[in-house]
Scaffold this motif. Structure first.
Motif, PDB file in Angstrom:
ATOM      1  N   LEU A 112      -8.283 -60.191  -9.436  1.00 30.34           N
ATOM      2  CA  LEU A 112      -7.128 -59.581  -8.767  1.00 30.34           C
ATOM      3  C   LEU A 112      -6.595 -60.393  -7.595  1.00 30.34           C
ATOM      4  O   LEU A 112      -5.392 -60.494  -7.410  1.00 30.34           O
ATOM      5  CB  LEU A 112      -7.510 -58.195  -8.240  1.00 30.34           C
ATOM      6  N   ILE A 113      -7.500 -60.981  -6.808  1.00 26.38           N
ATOM      7  CA  ILE A 113      -7.057 -61.633  -5.570  1.00 26.38           C
ATOM      8  C   ILE A 113      -6.041 -62.736  -5.867  1.00 26.38           C
ATOM      9  O   ILE A 113      -4.965 -62.775  -5.269  1.00 26.38           O
ATOM     10  CB  ILE A 113      -8.266 -62.156  -4.766  1.00 26.38           C
ATOM     11  N   GLY A 114      -6.378 -63.570  -6.859  1.00 27.85           N
ATOM     12  CA  GLY A 114      -5.453 -64.643  -7.227  1.00 27.85           C
ATOM     13  C   GLY A 114      -4.118 -64.090  -7.692  1.00 27.85           C
ATOM     14  O   GLY A 114      -3.050 -64.608  -7.339  1.00 27.85           O
ATOM     15  N   PHE A 115      -4.182 -63.034  -8.467  1.00 19.43           N
ATOM     16  CA  PHE A 115      -2.962 -62.429  -8.998  1.00 19.43           C
ATOM     17  C   PHE A 115      -2.091 -61.866  -7.877  1.00 19.43           C
ATOM     18  O   PHE A 115      -0.880 -62.104  -7.816  1.00 19.43           O
ATOM     19  CB  PHE A 115      -3.340 -61.322  -9.995  1.00 19.43           C
ATOM     20  N   ILE A 116      -2.735 -61.143  -6.958  1.00 20.74           N
ATOM     21  CA  ILE A 116      -1.986 -60.524  -5.851  1.00 20.74           C
ATOM     22  C   ILE A 116      -1.376 -61.615  -4.957  1.00 20.74           C
ATOM     23  O   ILE A 116      -0.244 -61.498  -4.495  1.00 20.74           O
ATOM     24  CB  ILE A 116      -2.920 -59.621  -4.986  1.00 20.74           C
ATOM     25  N   ARG A 117      -2.155 -62.680  -4.774  1.00 24.33           N
ATOM     26  CA  ARG A 117      -1.664 -63.777  -3.930  1.00 24.33           C
ATOM     27  C   ARG A 117      -0.362 -64.342  -4.530  1.00 24.33           C
ATOM     28  O   ARG A 117       0.627 -64.517  -3.844  1.00 24.33           O
ATOM     29  CB  ARG A 117      -2.739 -64.858  -3.827  1.00 24.33           C
ATOM     30  N   LYS A 118      -0.405 -64.550  -5.860  1.00 17.64           N
ATOM     31  CA  LYS A 118       0.777 -65.084  -6.548  1.00 17.64           C
ATOM     32  C   LYS A 118       1.948 -64.102  -6.429  1.00 17.64           C
ATOM     33  O   LYS A 118       3.092 -64.480  -6.229  1.00 17.64           O
ATOM     34  CB  LYS A 118       0.441 -65.275  -8.027  1.00 17.64           C
TER      35      LYS A 118
END
Ligand code: 5GP
Length: 219
Positions: free
Chosen positions: A209-215
């Motif tokens: 999730l973290i990578g996705f939210i960052r994007k």
């Protein structure tokens, strides 16, 4: 427990922690039917095949239903630490081979276990929040006895012993996260499927999730 590859471009396939999905119930409460339906319905779920010292029943297949082993082999597997958990059930021993579960999780699958309360408890000690424990009740003890008799694979003595054990098994309901009554197999299956789907969506399992939210939030 380790897990699935990351698919950063597809939010529906984000990297996720694998789940150990335990189904327990007294024998005859319909757990095997529900497990079969879940596996047929869902590519992301694979069955853990236990080893047991009990004899093979008509219609069962070695390697599919269980790995049927003798006591000596079972003891060797215990000594070599090949089980994730194991327990005495009736007069026999049952255990979950560790290697297959680890391989399934590493391949990004969730793993389905048809094990008793002792197994559920041991898995929970090992894997904590990665374990989801579901207990299925029969609609009544009379109905359970009728189902065991209809199955006609066991003698009266064995059925009596299974009924005594069922009473004991049911008393451990409070060690589970979810409980369902199987008075209608389709409805119960839909309930278990809903649990599986909801548990997969838990934020704590979605490690990508973290990578996705960052994007999502980076301009
Ligand atoms: P059955 O002999 O009817 O196939 O299974 C008897 C009981 O043993 C069931 O409640 C089943 O869930 C449980 N069982 C099967 N495999 C395992 C296992 O690997 N570990 C534990 N703890 N219980 C198991």
């Amino acid at each position: 427990m380790p897990n699935s590859p990351a698919y950063p471009d597809d939010p529906h396939k984000l990297k996720r922690r694998g789940m150990l999905f335990v189904l327990s119930s007294p024998s005859g409460a319909g757990k095997s039917t529900i497990a079969r339906k879940l596996l047929a319905d869902d590519d992301g779920l694979q069955m853990s095949v236990s080893a047991t010292t009990r004899g093979i029943r008509p219609g069962e297949e070695d390697g599919r239903d269980y790995h049927f082993v003798d006591l000596e082999e079972f003891r060797r597997m215990v000594a070599d630490d090949e089980f994730l958990e194991w327990a005495h059930v009736f007069d026999n021993r049952y255990g979950t081979p560790r290697a297959q579960v680890e391989a399934m999780l590493a391949a990004g699958k969730d793993v389905l276990f048809d094990i008793d309360w002792q197994g559920a408890q041991q898995l929970f000690q090992i894997a904590g929040g990665d374990v989801v424990r579901v207990f299925i009740f029969p609609p009544s003890m009379e109905e359970l006895r009728q189902r065991l008799e209809r199955r006609a694979t066991d003698s009266v003595e064995v059925i009596d012993a299974r009924m005594a054990r069922a009473t004991n098994e049911v008393s451990h309901w409070d060690g589970y996260d979810y409980v369902l009554v199987n008075d209608d197999v389709e409805q119960c299956f839909q309930g278990v499927k809903t649990i599986l789907q909801a548990e997969r969506l838990k934020r704590s399992r979605q490690t990508g999730l973290i990578g996705f939210i960052r994007k999502l939030t980076t301009k």
